[in-house]
Design a protein around this motif. Structure first.
Motif, PDB file in Angstrom:
ATOM      1  N   PHE A 210       0.815  -1.213   0.000  1.00 11.72           N
ATOM      2  CA  PHE A 210       0.000   0.000   0.000  1.00 11.72           C
ATOM      3  C   PHE A 210       0.852   1.268   0.000  1.00 11.72           C
ATOM      4  O   PHE A 210       0.550   2.231  -0.687  1.00 11.72           O
ATOM      5  N   LYS A 211       1.953   1.239   0.747  1.00 11.17           N
ATOM      6  CA  LYS A 211       2.799   2.435   0.854  1.00 11.17           C
ATOM      7  C   LYS A 211       3.357   2.838  -0.513  1.00 11.17           C
ATOM      8  O   LYS A 211       3.380   4.019  -0.866  1.00 11.17           O
ATOM      9  N   LYS A 212       3.800   1.839  -1.283  1.00  7.95           N
ATOM     10  CA  LYS A 212       4.351   2.154  -2.611  1.00  7.95           C
ATOM     11  C   LYS A 212       3.256   2.644  -3.556  1.00  7.95           C
ATOM     12  O   LYS A 212       3.487   3.510  -4.400  1.00  7.95           O
ATOM     13  N   MET A 213       2.046   2.050  -3.421  1.00  6.46           N
ATOM     14  CA  MET A 213       0.931   2.492  -4.258  1.00  6.46           C
ATOM     15  C   MET A 213       0.596   3.944  -3.978  1.00  6.46           C
ATOM     16  O   MET A 213       0.346   4.733  -4.891  1.00  6.46           O
ATOM     17  N   LEU A 214       0.621   4.299  -2.701  1.00  8.58           N
ATOM     18  CA  LEU A 214       0.301   5.666  -2.302  1.00  8.58           C
ATOM     19  C   LEU A 214       1.348   6.638  -2.863  1.00  8.58           C
ATOM     20  O   LEU A 214       1.021   7.720  -3.352  1.00  8.58           O
ATOM     21  N   LYS A 215       2.607   6.201  -2.820  1.00  7.56           N
ATOM     22  CA  LYS A 215       3.690   7.039  -3.339  1.00  7.56           C
ATOM     23  C   LYS A 215       3.505   7.276  -4.844  1.00  7.56           C
ATOM     24  O   LYS A 215       3.657   8.391  -5.338  1.00  7.56           O
ATOM     25  N   LEU A 216       3.157   6.193  -5.549  1.00 12.35           N
ATOM     26  CA  LEU A 216       2.940   6.306  -6.993  1.00 12.35           C
ATOM     27  C   LEU A 216       1.785   7.262  -7.275  1.00 12.35           C
ATOM     28  O   LEU A 216       1.864   8.120  -8.156  1.00 12.35           O
ATOM     29  N   ALA A 217       0.702   7.138  -6.463  1.00 15.81           N
ATOM     30  CA  ALA A 217      -0.458   8.004  -6.661  1.00 15.81           C
ATOM     31  C   ALA A 217      -0.079   9.468  -6.435  1.00 15.81           C
ATOM     32  O   ALA A 217      -0.457  10.346  -7.213  1.00 15.81           O
ATOM     33  N   LEU A 218       0.730   9.711  -5.394  1.00 18.81           N
ATOM     34  CA  LEU A 218       1.147  11.087  -5.113  1.00 18.81           C
ATOM     35  C   LEU A 218       2.027  11.630  -6.236  1.00 18.81           C
ATOM     36  O   LEU A 218       1.929  12.795  -6.614  1.00 18.81           O
ATOM     37  N   ASN A 219       2.889  10.765  -6.763  1.00 22.86           N
ATOM     38  CA  ASN A 219       3.736  11.201  -7.880  1.00 22.86           C
ATOM     39  C   ASN A 219       2.895  11.533  -9.098  1.00 22.86           C
ATOM     40  O   ASN A 219       3.196  12.462  -9.838  1.00 22.86           O
ATOM     41  N   ALA A 220       1.841  10.743  -9.304  1.00 17.87           N
ATOM     42  CA  ALA A 220       0.966  10.983 -10.451  1.00 17.87           C
ATOM     43  C   ALA A 220       0.271  12.330 -10.298  1.00 17.87           C
ATOM     44  O   ALA A 220       0.254  13.153 -11.221  1.00 17.87           O
ATOM     45  N   VAL A 221      -0.270  12.564  -9.098  1.00 20.02           N
ATOM     46  CA  VAL A 221      -1.017  13.807  -8.877  1.00 20.02           C
ATOM     47  C   VAL A 221      -0.084  15.013  -8.955  1.00 20.02           C
ATOM     48  O   VAL A 221      -0.336  15.973  -9.682  1.00 20.02           O
ATOM     49  N   THR A 222       1.033  14.961  -8.216  1.00 25.80           N
ATOM     50  CA  THR A 222       1.909  16.132  -8.189  1.00 25.80           C
ATOM     51  C   THR A 222       2.627  16.318  -9.523  1.00 25.80           C
ATOM     52  O   THR A 222       2.943  17.436  -9.905  1.00 25.80           O
ATOM     53  N   GLY A 223       2.857  15.220 -10.237  1.00 23.97           N
ATOM     54  CA  GLY A 223       3.571  15.313 -11.511  1.00 23.97           C
ATOM     55  C   GLY A 223       2.729  15.917 -12.616  1.00 23.97           C
ATOM     56  O   GLY A 223       3.261  16.453 -13.585  1.00 23.97           O
ATOM     57  N   PHE A 224       1.415  15.811 -12.500  1.00 21.57           N
ATOM     58  CA  PHE A 224       0.584  16.218 -13.627  1.00 21.57           C
ATOM     59  C   PHE A 224      -0.534  17.185 -13.264  1.00 21.57           C
ATOM     60  O   PHE A 224      -1.424  17.421 -14.070  1.00 21.57           O
ATOM     61  N   SER A 225      -0.497  17.722 -12.042  1.00 25.51           N
ATOM     62  CA  SER A 225      -1.594  18.621 -11.672  1.00 25.51           C
ATOM     63  C   SER A 225      -1.198  19.531 -10.515  1.00 25.51           C
ATOM     64  O   SER A 225      -0.368  19.179  -9.672  1.00 25.51           O
ATOM     65  N   GLU A 287       4.614  18.512  -0.094  1.00 28.15           N
ATOM     66  CA  GLU A 287       4.849  17.471  -1.107  1.00 28.15           C
ATOM     67  C   GLU A 287       5.505  18.080  -2.354  1.00 28.15           C
ATOM     68  O   GLU A 287       6.421  17.498  -2.937  1.00 28.15           O
ATOM     69  N   TYR A 288       5.016  19.226  -2.750  1.00 28.33           N
ATOM     70  CA  TYR A 288       5.597  19.870  -3.935  1.00 28.33           C
ATOM     71  C   TYR A 288       6.996  20.379  -3.644  1.00 28.33           C
ATOM     72  O   TYR A 288       7.904  20.220  -4.451  1.00 28.33           O
ATOM     73  N   ILE A 289       7.188  20.966  -2.465  1.00 25.35           N
ATOM     74  CA  ILE A 289       8.521  21.511  -2.132  1.00 25.35           C
ATOM     75  C   ILE A 289       9.544  20.387  -2.043  1.00 25.35           C
ATOM     76  O   ILE A 289      10.659  20.506  -2.544  1.00 25.35           O
ATOM     77  N   GLY A 290       9.166  19.263  -1.440  1.00 26.31           N
ATOM     78  CA  GLY A 290      10.080  18.125  -1.359  1.00 26.31           C
ATOM     79  C   GLY A 290      10.507  17.683  -2.753  1.00 26.31           C
ATOM     80  O   GLY A 290      11.674  17.343  -2.983  1.00 26.31           O
TER      81      GLY A 290
END
Ligand code: UDP
Ligand code: MG
Length: 316
Positions: A210-225, A287-290
């Motif tokens: 679950f932790k890796k899935m959440l990370k991927l989801a956050l990358n998707a959101v922050t990467g494209f929106s 999240e964005y600053i990191g």
């Protein structure tokens, strides 16, 4: 030496039991095309003997080309390394656990021959996955679809074929937090989907807790929106608007009837609610600053411990 027409990329993190079947099935599918091909196996820090098995396969079949990482860098980075090292005119990304049947590659190739530069495989059905995984995945794909500016196809993983033209653009995109499906959609050209049935794993357990899935989801959101950042603005306007409406009501009641409308409990609830909203907004900004910080450090995407000799100069 002739360059392969096709490159198949499979990321490997402790897939010892899947590798023999992966190799056999990819081999028979790719041989049926009658064109030269290569299979790039990225060892993403395996500790179960997958590394040794990959070396052995490569010794017996020069079309198998292992790239061995110095440690586990994660699935998206492993596939990215495959994209850096591939030499084919068309490049296919596939999971090593055979959830994506190699036989579907022929459908992808057929579309490529029709002139499409990206052919992505859409999961019509999922076999042998938990209710939790398929529900969260379905929700995730729909959320991403709604809030991003790029049209990222629904129910589509990384299983896809990309033309050399797309691969060359992807090689230029060195962002550290990667969401490859979004990146390959972002590139453009002619894209089309082919549907398939996602199978259960042939062996082993998922390497995506679950932790890796959440990370991927956050990358998707922050990467494209920027949506999470804008959310603070929206909620701020709503809260401010409500209070502007409430001020005259409260004041009038107090002056005319002498009743103080708001009790202590209401105040505490409001403070907690707005305090929560503010902290969540700060978290999103964090999240964005990191991610900006990671880009600024500009470390290499991955470290290769071992790669075939005739590869282009070792990439970062
Ligand atoms: N994988 C990887 N590094 C990781 C996690 C996974 O290279 O840190 C590989 C894994 O070996 C597999 C693919 O990525 O070939 C997909 O992972 P998995 O099947 O565990 O994910 P799921 O299908 O459960 O989402
Ligand atoms: Mg899998």
């Amino acid at each position: 030496m002739t360059m392969p027409t096709f490159t198949v990329i499979a990321p490997i993190f402790n897939e010892l039991e899947s590798i023999p079947e992966l190799y056999q099935r990819v081999k028979s599918v790719m041989e049926s095309t009658g064109e030269p091909w290569e299979l790039i196996l990225i060892d993403d820090g395996s500790t179960d003997g997958s590394t040794e098995l990959m070396r052995k396969l490569a010794e017996n079949d020069p079309r198998v080309r292992p790239v061995i990482f110095a440690r586990n860098f994660g699935h998206q980075i492993a596939v990215s390394a495959g994209i850096d090292y591939c030499r084919g005119d068309a490049v296919i990304i596939i999971d090593a656990d055979l959830q994506d049947p190699p036989e579907v590659i022929l459908d992808l190739i057929a579309k490529w021959r029709e002139g499409y530069e990206v052919v992505y495989a859409v999961r019509e059905e999922r076999e042998g996955e938990t209710w939790f995984k398929s529900t969260t995945a379905a929700l995730f794909y729909r959320l991403i679809y709604r809030i991003t500016d790029v049209e990222i196809p629904l129910d589509t993983g990384d299983f896809r074929l990309m033309d050399r033209k797309v691969v060359q653009v992807m090689q230029q995109m060195r962002e550290k937090h990667r969401f490859l499906r979004g990146m390959s959609a972002w590139v453009g050209f002619r894209q089309v989907g082919v549907s398939y049935k996602r199978q259960s794993r042939v062996a082993g357990e998922t390497k995506y807790p679950f932790k890796k899935m959440l990370k991927l989801a956050l990358n998707a959101v922050t990467g494209f929106s920027y949506f999470p950042l804008q959310m603070a603005t929206y909620i701020g306007f709503i809260a401010a608007g409500l209070s502007v409406l409430a001020i005259p009501v409260v004041a009038t009641l107090r002056l005319l009837t002498g009743t103080a409308l708001l009790g202590q409990a209401t105040t505490v609830v409001m403070v907690l609610f707005l305090g929560g909203v503010q902290l969540i907004s700060l978290g999103f900004i964090g999240e964005y600053i990191g991610r900006i910080y990671d880009e600024a450090k500009n470390r290499p995407l991955y470290i290769v411990a071992e790669a075939p000799e005739d590869l282009p100069d070792s990439k970062e």
